[in-house]
Design an enzyme around this catalytic site. Sequence first.
Site, PDB file in Angstrom:
ATOM      1  N   HIS A  58     -20.145  13.492  -4.460  1.00 31.46           N
ATOM      2  CA  HIS A  58     -18.809  13.786  -4.944  1.00 31.46           C
ATOM      3  C   HIS A  58     -18.294  15.088  -4.340  1.00 31.46           C
ATOM      4  O   HIS A  58     -19.043  15.851  -3.716  1.00 31.46           O
ATOM      5  CB  HIS A  58     -18.818  13.854  -6.471  1.00 31.46           C
ATOM      6  CG  HIS A  58     -19.002  12.516  -7.122  1.00 31.46           C
ATOM      7  ND1 HIS A  58     -18.959  12.327  -8.479  1.00 31.46           N
ATOM      8  CD2 HIS A  58     -19.248  11.283  -6.584  1.00 31.46           C
ATOM      9  CE1 HIS A  58     -19.157  11.052  -8.765  1.00 31.46           C
ATOM     10  NE2 HIS A  58     -19.334  10.400  -7.632  1.00 31.46           N
ATOM     11  N   GLU A  60     -17.407  17.950  -5.581  1.00 35.86           N
ATOM     12  CA  GLU A  60     -18.009  19.195  -6.030  1.00 35.86           C
ATOM     13  C   GLU A  60     -19.309  19.485  -5.270  1.00 35.86           C
ATOM     14  O   GLU A  60     -19.547  20.609  -4.815  1.00 35.86           O
ATOM     15  CB  GLU A  60     -18.309  19.129  -7.536  1.00 35.86           C
ATOM     16  CG  GLU A  60     -17.084  18.881  -8.397  1.00 35.86           C
ATOM     17  CD  GLU A  60     -16.846  17.411  -8.705  1.00 35.86           C
ATOM     18  OE1 GLU A  60     -16.507  17.110  -9.851  1.00 35.86           O
ATOM     19  OE2 GLU A  60     -17.004  16.568  -7.789  1.00 35.86           O
ATOM     20  N   TRP A 178      10.990  -9.219  15.745  1.00 34.56           N
ATOM     21  CA  TRP A 178      10.540  -8.255  14.756  1.00 34.56           C
ATOM     22  C   TRP A 178      11.767  -7.565  14.181  1.00 34.56           C
ATOM     23  O   TRP A 178      12.658  -7.165  14.917  1.00 34.56           O
ATOM     24  CB  TRP A 178       9.604  -7.200  15.343  1.00 34.56           C
ATOM     25  CG  TRP A 178       8.321  -7.774  15.837  1.00 34.56           C
ATOM     26  CD1 TRP A 178       7.961  -8.047  17.115  1.00 34.56           C
ATOM     27  CD2 TRP A 178       7.205  -8.143  15.029  1.00 34.56           C
ATOM     28  NE1 TRP A 178       6.691  -8.548  17.186  1.00 34.56           N
ATOM     29  CE2 TRP A 178       6.199  -8.628  15.897  1.00 34.56           C
ATOM     30  CE3 TRP A 178       6.929  -8.125  13.669  1.00 34.56           C
ATOM     31  CZ2 TRP A 178       4.956  -9.069  15.445  1.00 34.56           C
ATOM     32  CZ3 TRP A 178       5.700  -8.568  13.219  1.00 34.56           C
ATOM     33  CH2 TRP A 178       4.730  -9.029  14.099  1.00 34.56           C
ATOM     34  N   LEU A 212      -2.573 -10.962   8.999  1.00 29.56           N
ATOM     35  CA  LEU A 212      -2.788 -10.107   7.820  1.00 29.56           C
ATOM     36  C   LEU A 212      -4.032  -9.231   7.964  1.00 29.56           C
ATOM     37  O   LEU A 212      -4.768  -9.015   6.997  1.00 29.56           O
ATOM     38  CB  LEU A 212      -2.876 -10.938   6.531  1.00 29.56           C
ATOM     39  CG  LEU A 212      -1.625 -11.715   6.130  1.00 29.56           C
ATOM     40  CD1 LEU A 212      -1.832 -12.357   4.772  1.00 29.56           C
ATOM     41  CD2 LEU A 212      -0.380 -10.845   6.130  1.00 29.56           C
ATOM     42  N   GLY A 302       6.707 -13.879   0.497  1.00 30.62           N
ATOM     43  CA  GLY A 302       8.163 -13.772   0.658  1.00 30.62           C
ATOM     44  C   GLY A 302       8.901 -13.500  -0.629  1.00 30.62           C
ATOM     45  O   GLY A 302       8.347 -13.036  -1.632  1.00 30.62           O
ATOM     46  N   GLY A 307       9.818 -11.827  -6.207  1.00 29.74           N
ATOM     47  CA  GLY A 307      10.537 -11.985  -7.461  1.00 29.74           C
ATOM     48  C   GLY A 307       9.604 -12.191  -8.636  1.00 29.74           C
ATOM     49  O   GLY A 307       9.805 -11.630  -9.722  1.00 29.74           O
TER      50      GLY A 307
END
Length: 391
Positions: A58, A60, A178, A212, A302, A307
């Site tokens: 970590h 620290e 594009w 993707l 899309g 939505g």
Amino acid sequence: MQADLETGDPDMLWMTRAVREAVRGRGAVEPNPMVGAAVVRDGQLVSVGHHRRFGGPHAEVDALEEAGAAARGATLYVTLEPCCHQGKTPPCTDAILRAGIARVVAAHRDPFPKVAGGGFARLRDAGIEVRVGVGQEQAIDLNRPYLKRVVTGLPYVIAKWAMTLDGKTAVAGGDSRWISSAESRALVHKVRGCMDAILIGVGTAITDDPQLTVRPPGPRTPTRIVLDSHCRLPVDSVLVRTARETPTLVVTGASADVEAIDRLRGLGCEVLSFPNVERPPVGELLAELGSRGMTNVLVEGGGTVMGAFFEAGAVDEVDVFIAPLIEGGDHPRTAVRGVGRTLMEQAMRLNNVRRTITTPDVRIQGETHAVWRDEVQRILGSPPEGEAKPA
């Protein structure tokens, strides 16, 4: 750091340095939080450290190891409460005590149940002075995805799209290559490289036949997710043909053809079925992704998928590239579809909006107001009165 100079609080200055250090772990530490640390002695920076990778030391410990003997009697600044339990690494509180740190300044407590104030209590019980709340707003902003997943079990969702000045995401026939510039697309790949998953609808998968993937590769390899109620994803699509190389998850509903599902599985895709509903429910899907340890999900469309996520209240952040193009068509190729609003005054307004130029496009990023943010603030409490706000 002007805000730090205005408050005259040296703790705020060093905490800002620790926050900058924490960002270096983005994409490499999830589902853990990004954490930064700084060791300061007599007003001088001794060392800095950050959580570099999941399962590794970590922040620290990273900073204390670099400081060595100079840590004795010094102040440790850390962006999150030090852990006090045995996980993949030993408790950071033990390392702090061994190093002889005299004072710990932390941005906020860790809501993770195995810590949740226990780290501060352990340090105080050992006689170490602890100050909490310095730079809290900066640190919360840094780890919004981690905090959301700890509090709700759900991943942080970013909705991303590119559109023309007249609001189109493609021409009528679906072509979109594009809209955005090469510079914008390079930034998108950097974002993708820090994601656990990239999600699209099957319509986009069929029309665009996308990869993707992250190019060039980033710190993470996101799972590619396709919402495909009827299991229409073509077996000769790029996503299916590369499913054994890059994780690909197809999410189906009650009407999905069983033989089509078996074909996809046989070609290396994972299929997640919701057999009792026609359309996979956004909330249940996100709960499943959260249970898999996913912290960041990028939704790329899309419009129908966008939505659904907005109507479910599932979007936490928006990342939009607006190109200086006019498409001019009379068709529904827009970024977010669905029920919509009857009055413009009812439209969703974003918070913390940032605008940058990605030549020649304009990039707009902003956050929605989600209920989980209020719960995080309630758990962590307010910063101390008079604390400097982020510059």
